[in-house]
Motif scaffolding. Sequence first.
Motif, PDB file in Angstrom:
ATOM      1  N   LYS A 169     -34.945  65.422   7.449  1.00  0.00           N
ATOM      2  CA  LYS A 169     -35.001  65.283   5.983  1.00  0.00           C
ATOM      3  C   LYS A 169     -36.427  65.178   5.460  1.00  0.00           C
ATOM      4  CE  LYS A 169     -32.430  62.326   3.986  1.00  0.00           C
ATOM      5  NZ  LYS A 169     -31.275  62.050   3.139  1.00  0.00           N
ATOM      6  N   GLY A 170     -37.378  64.978   6.342  1.00  0.00           N
ATOM      7  CA  GLY A 170     -38.762  64.815   5.920  1.00  0.00           C
ATOM      8  C   GLY A 170     -39.125  63.402   5.548  1.00  0.00           C
ATOM      9  N   ASP A 171     -38.305  62.423   5.970  1.00  0.00           N
ATOM     10  CA  ASP A 171     -38.539  61.025   5.614  1.00  0.00           C
ATOM     11  C   ASP A 171     -39.099  60.187   6.762  1.00  0.00           C
ATOM     12  OD1 ASP A 171     -37.661  61.469   3.040  1.00  0.00           O
ATOM     13  OD2 ASP A 171     -35.603  60.858   3.447  1.00  0.00           O
ATOM     14  N   LEU A 172     -39.434  60.822   7.892  1.00  0.00           N
ATOM     15  CA  LEU A 172     -40.017  60.092   9.022  1.00  0.00           C
ATOM     16  C   LEU A 172     -40.928  61.040   9.788  1.00  0.00           C
ATOM     17  CD1 LEU A 172     -38.207  57.598  11.384  1.00  0.00           C
ATOM     18  CD2 LEU A 172     -39.667  59.365  12.352  1.00  0.00           C
ATOM     19  N   ASP A 173     -42.130  60.580  10.082  1.00  0.00           N
ATOM     20  CA  ASP A 173     -43.078  61.328  10.895  1.00  0.00           C
ATOM     21  C   ASP A 173     -43.037  60.738  12.299  1.00  0.00           C
ATOM     22  OD1 ASP A 173     -45.366  62.200  12.307  1.00  0.00           O
ATOM     23  OD2 ASP A 173     -46.513  62.464  10.460  1.00  0.00           O
ATOM     24  N   PRO A 174     -42.541  61.462  13.293  1.00  0.00           N
ATOM     25  CA  PRO A 174     -42.337  60.882  14.622  1.00  0.00           C
ATOM     26  C   PRO A 174     -43.611  60.393  15.291  1.00  0.00           C
ATOM     27  CG  PRO A 174     -42.038  63.265  14.678  1.00  0.00           C
ATOM     28  CD  PRO A 174     -42.136  62.876  13.236  1.00  0.00           C
ATOM     29  N   ARG A 175     -44.756  60.910  14.909  1.00  0.00           N
ATOM     30  CA  ARG A 175     -46.010  60.493  15.532  1.00  0.00           C
ATOM     31  C   ARG A 175     -46.683  59.349  14.763  1.00  0.00           C
ATOM     32  NH1 ARG A 175     -43.413  62.320  18.315  1.00  0.00           N
ATOM     33  NH2 ARG A 175     -43.273  64.445  19.102  1.00  0.00           N
ATOM     34  N   ARG A 176     -46.451  59.281  13.457  1.00  0.00           N
ATOM     35  CA  ARG A 176     -47.207  58.327  12.636  1.00  0.00           C
ATOM     36  C   ARG A 176     -46.380  57.180  12.079  1.00  0.00           C
ATOM     37  NH1 ARG A 176     -50.958  62.566   9.075  1.00  0.00           N
ATOM     38  NH2 ARG A 176     -52.007  63.529  10.866  1.00  0.00           N
ATOM     39  N   THR A 177     -45.070  57.325  11.987  1.00  0.00           N
ATOM     40  CA  THR A 177     -44.258  56.254  11.412  1.00  0.00           C
ATOM     41  C   THR A 177     -44.200  55.075  12.377  1.00  0.00           C
ATOM     42  OG1 THR A 177     -42.897  57.774  10.124  1.00  0.00           O
ATOM     43  CG2 THR A 177     -41.976  55.596  10.570  1.00  0.00           C
ATOM     44  N   THR A 178     -44.577  53.916  11.873  1.00  0.00           N
ATOM     45  CA  THR A 178     -44.567  52.690  12.668  1.00  0.00           C
ATOM     46  C   THR A 178     -43.721  51.633  11.974  1.00  0.00           C
ATOM     47  OG1 THR A 178     -46.600  51.939  11.595  1.00  0.00           O
ATOM     48  CG2 THR A 178     -46.829  53.114  13.696  1.00  0.00           C
ATOM     49  N   GLY A 179     -43.344  50.633  12.757  1.00  0.00           N
ATOM     50  CA  GLY A 179     -42.548  49.546  12.210  1.00  0.00           C
ATOM     51  C   GLY A 179     -42.435  48.424  13.221  1.00  0.00           C
ATOM     52  N   ALA A 180     -41.326  47.693  13.173  1.00  0.00           N
ATOM     53  CA  ALA A 180     -41.107  46.567  14.070  1.00  0.00           C
ATOM     54  C   ALA A 180     -40.803  47.048  15.479  1.00  0.00           C
ATOM     55  CB  ALA A 180     -39.950  45.711  13.542  1.00  0.00           C
ATOM     56  N   TRP A 181     -40.903  46.131  16.441  1.00  0.00           N
ATOM     57  CA  TRP A 181     -40.692  46.499  17.838  1.00  0.00           C
ATOM     58  C   TRP A 181     -39.269  46.982  18.087  1.00  0.00           C
ATOM     59  CZ3 TRP A 181     -36.805  44.083  20.335  1.00  0.00           C
ATOM     60  CH2 TRP A 181     -36.421  42.802  19.903  1.00  0.00           C
ATOM     61  N   ALA A 182     -38.324  46.588  17.240  1.00  0.00           N
ATOM     62  CA  ALA A 182     -36.926  46.975  17.439  1.00  0.00           C
ATOM     63  C   ALA A 182     -36.540  48.207  16.628  1.00  0.00           C
ATOM     64  CB  ALA A 182     -35.999  45.819  17.093  1.00  0.00           C
ATOM     65  N   GLY A 183     -37.535  48.934  16.111  1.00  0.00           N
ATOM     66  CA  GLY A 183     -37.248  50.188  15.433  1.00  0.00           C
ATOM     67  C   GLY A 183     -36.970  50.070  13.957  1.00  0.00           C
ATOM     68  N   GLU A 184     -37.085  48.881  13.398  1.00  0.00           N
ATOM     69  CA  GLU A 184     -36.861  48.706  11.960  1.00  0.00           C
ATOM     70  C   GLU A 184     -38.083  49.203  11.196  1.00  0.00           C
ATOM     71  OE1 GLU A 184     -34.367  44.596  12.616  1.00  0.00           O
ATOM     72  OE2 GLU A 184     -36.463  44.874  13.178  1.00  0.00           O
ATOM     73  N   ILE A 185     -37.820  49.796  10.036  1.00  0.00           N
ATOM     74  CA  ILE A 185     -38.859  50.476   9.275  1.00  0.00           C
ATOM     75  C   ILE A 185     -38.918  49.913   7.866  1.00  0.00           C
ATOM     76  CG2 ILE A 185     -39.698  52.736   8.477  1.00  0.00           C
ATOM     77  CD1 ILE A 185     -37.698  54.008  10.469  1.00  0.00           C
ATOM     78  N   GLY A 186     -40.121  49.827   7.332  1.00  0.00           N
ATOM     79  CA  GLY A 186     -40.277  49.623   5.905  1.00  0.00           C
ATOM     80  C   GLY A 186     -40.439  48.190   5.457  1.00  0.00           C
ATOM     81  N   GLN A 187     -40.488  48.039   4.136  1.00  0.00           N
ATOM     82  CA  GLN A 187     -40.835  46.757   3.536  1.00  0.00           C
ATOM     83  C   GLN A 187     -39.745  45.700   3.659  1.00  0.00           C
ATOM     84  OE1 GLN A 187     -42.736  47.031  -0.336  1.00  0.00           O
ATOM     85  NE2 GLN A 187     -43.463  49.102   0.083  1.00  0.00           N
ATOM     86  N   VAL A 188     -38.495  46.125   3.848  1.00  0.00           N
ATOM     87  CA  VAL A 188     -37.434  45.153   4.108  1.00  0.00           C
ATOM     88  C   VAL A 188     -36.831  45.353   5.495  1.00  0.00           C
ATOM     89  CG1 VAL A 188     -36.856  44.660   1.714  1.00  0.00           C
ATOM     90  CG2 VAL A 188     -35.739  46.564   2.876  1.00  0.00           C
ATOM     91  N   GLN A 189     -37.502  46.169   6.334  1.00  0.00           N
ATOM     92  CA  GLN A 189     -37.175  46.305   7.752  1.00  0.00           C
ATOM     93  C   GLN A 189     -35.711  46.696   7.985  1.00  0.00           C
ATOM     94  OE1 GLN A 189     -39.902  45.345  10.604  1.00  0.00           O
ATOM     95  NE2 GLN A 189     -40.403  46.599   8.853  1.00  0.00           N
ATOM     96  N   MET A 190     -35.447  47.984   7.837  1.00  0.00           N
ATOM     97  CA  MET A 190     -34.107  48.513   8.058  1.00  0.00           C
ATOM     98  C   MET A 190     -34.132  49.570   9.148  1.00  0.00           C
ATOM     99  SD  MET A 190     -32.684  48.690   4.145  1.00  0.00           S
ATOM    100  CE  MET A 190     -31.178  49.531   4.664  1.00  0.00           C
ATOM    101  N   LEU A 191     -33.029  49.679   9.865  1.00  0.00           N
ATOM    102  CA  LEU A 191     -32.907  50.673  10.925  1.00  0.00           C
ATOM    103  C   LEU A 191     -32.580  52.047  10.336  1.00  0.00           C
ATOM    104  CD1 LEU A 191     -30.958  48.420  13.418  1.00  0.00           C
ATOM    105  CD2 LEU A 191     -33.238  49.364  13.804  1.00  0.00           C
ATOM    106  N   PRO A 192     -32.954  53.125  11.042  1.00  0.00           N
ATOM    107  CA  PRO A 192     -32.803  54.476  10.483  1.00  0.00           C
ATOM    108  C   PRO A 192     -31.402  54.796   9.984  1.00  0.00           C
ATOM    109  CG  PRO A 192     -34.183  54.575  12.419  1.00  0.00           C
ATOM    110  CD  PRO A 192     -33.675  53.158  12.333  1.00  0.00           C
ATOM    111  N   GLU A 193     -30.377  54.443  10.727  1.00  0.00           N
ATOM    112  CA  GLU A 193     -29.023  54.775  10.318  1.00  0.00           C
ATOM    113  C   GLU A 193     -28.691  54.141   8.971  1.00  0.00           C
ATOM    114  OE1 GLU A 193     -25.858  53.395  12.883  1.00  0.00           O
ATOM    115  OE2 GLU A 193     -24.954  55.373  12.844  1.00  0.00           O
ATOM    116  N   ASP A 194     -29.149  52.898   8.770  1.00  0.00           N
ATOM    117  CA  ASP A 194     -28.867  52.218   7.510  1.00  0.00           C
ATOM    118  C   ASP A 194     -29.675  52.812   6.361  1.00  0.00           C
ATOM    119  OD1 ASP A 194     -27.020  50.368   8.651  1.00  0.00           O
ATOM    120  OD2 ASP A 194     -28.720  49.287   9.506  1.00  0.00           O
ATOM    121  N   ILE A 195     -30.891  53.267   6.654  1.00  0.00           N
ATOM    122  CA  ILE A 195     -31.686  53.934   5.617  1.00  0.00           C
ATOM    123  C   ILE A 195     -30.998  55.224   5.184  1.00  0.00           C
ATOM    124  CG2 ILE A 195     -33.897  55.054   5.116  1.00  0.00           C
ATOM    125  CD1 ILE A 195     -35.162  53.056   7.142  1.00  0.00           C
ATOM    126  N   LEU A 196     -30.437  55.965   6.151  1.00  0.00           N
ATOM    127  CA  LEU A 196     -29.728  57.197   5.819  1.00  0.00           C
ATOM    128  C   LEU A 196     -28.490  56.915   4.980  1.00  0.00           C
ATOM    129  CD1 LEU A 196     -30.020  58.919   9.293  1.00  0.00           C
ATOM    130  CD2 LEU A 196     -30.965  59.835   7.165  1.00  0.00           C
TER     131      LEU A 196
END
Length: 397
Positions: free
Chosen positions: A172-199
């Motif tokens: 979808k163009g919403d994640l850069d596999p080389r540059r997107t960073t987050g928590a150690w458990a794969g959560e992303i963003g300002q409220v720390q959500m997992l990819p499936e939930d973001i989708l």
Amino acid sequence: MIPPARQLAKVSLVVLSTLTFPASASAQQCGGDFRQFLTGVKQEAVARGLSASAADRTLNGAQIDQTVLARDRSQGVFRMTFLDFSRKVISGYRMRNGAANMQKYASVFQKAERQFGVPAPVITAFWALETDFGAVQGDFNTVNALATLSHDCRRPDLFRPQLIGAIAMVQKGDLDPRRTTGAWAGEIGQVQMLPEDILLYGQDGDGDGHVNVKASSPDALLTGAAFIQSLGWRPGEPWLQEVTVPSNLDWSQTGLGKPRRASDWAAAGVAPRSGQISSSLPASLILPQGRKGPAFLAYPNFDVYLKWNQSFVYTTSAAYFATRLAGAPVYAQRTPDPGLSEGQMKQLQQKLVGMGYDVGKVDGILGARTRAAVQDVQKQLGFPADAWPTPTLLRKL
């Protein structure tokens, strides 16, 4: 400060309407050769309707991150008491910034409450505790973290769908596999959500056509609100309320999972420190550090916090923080009975296991099953059954 990975109680959902086909029965689910494992993930992603090129862009450079595995096995924050943890994370800085951000993004919060029923203090408390309002989002490569935890056979059922979700976000163009960073458990963003939930729950709050929960506060806040609603939030109802308790209360009736009508608690002498008890609602009386520590009525909306993160200390702190942002006073100064060290807690758990109780893993953490066992033993021994283990109880056992 980024807390340990959320252990979502909900069953993993289908990430997109196109991702409805079953995975290949021969796909390697976890462990073994890492590259062969990634080939199986790609096959599953393609079977679910994602493009091979998106899978390749996501997985080709993925690597095992040993630091992620180390973090997953040492979640020490769970060993802190409620008072220690809440005093550490609910600072004057966070209170001031929380109020300022609720004002700065007032229109976004109004939309969140109008659309999803979740009030600003609830979202803001999670925003603060998860990433300090977006300032500390984690520096682990998201794809590496998810690939590591999916390959590891401890919890592949949780993390493998998230790795597939990351491929969908790349497509979808919403994640850069080389540059997107987050928590150690794969959560992303300002409220720390997992990819499936973001989708599933992602909201384009700033109108740019993308859901960017890392850089866009409106996107992150609305997405967080949609996710909180999905966990069962009940609009217009309280979540947690500090109370005072009488000394002659039946302590064995306290704790999560033992709700009574709030009016019945009031009749037993439980009184709010501020506001009014919501008499018509069921509520559990929770004592994070026993009868001599802070006491709270936990209303049905408190269950949402437990679905966000199963740590009782974290969820109670997050819910209490939200009440503070909504205008509640600082909790009353109380002096709980001394608790147990990590080593003592392990000794207690071992003794409880020997008595036939299921406390889960003997890990030195006062979890729900250990609390329940402690309360039962206290009742048998004639101790106040407030589920707070003390050195006196350990010596008695």
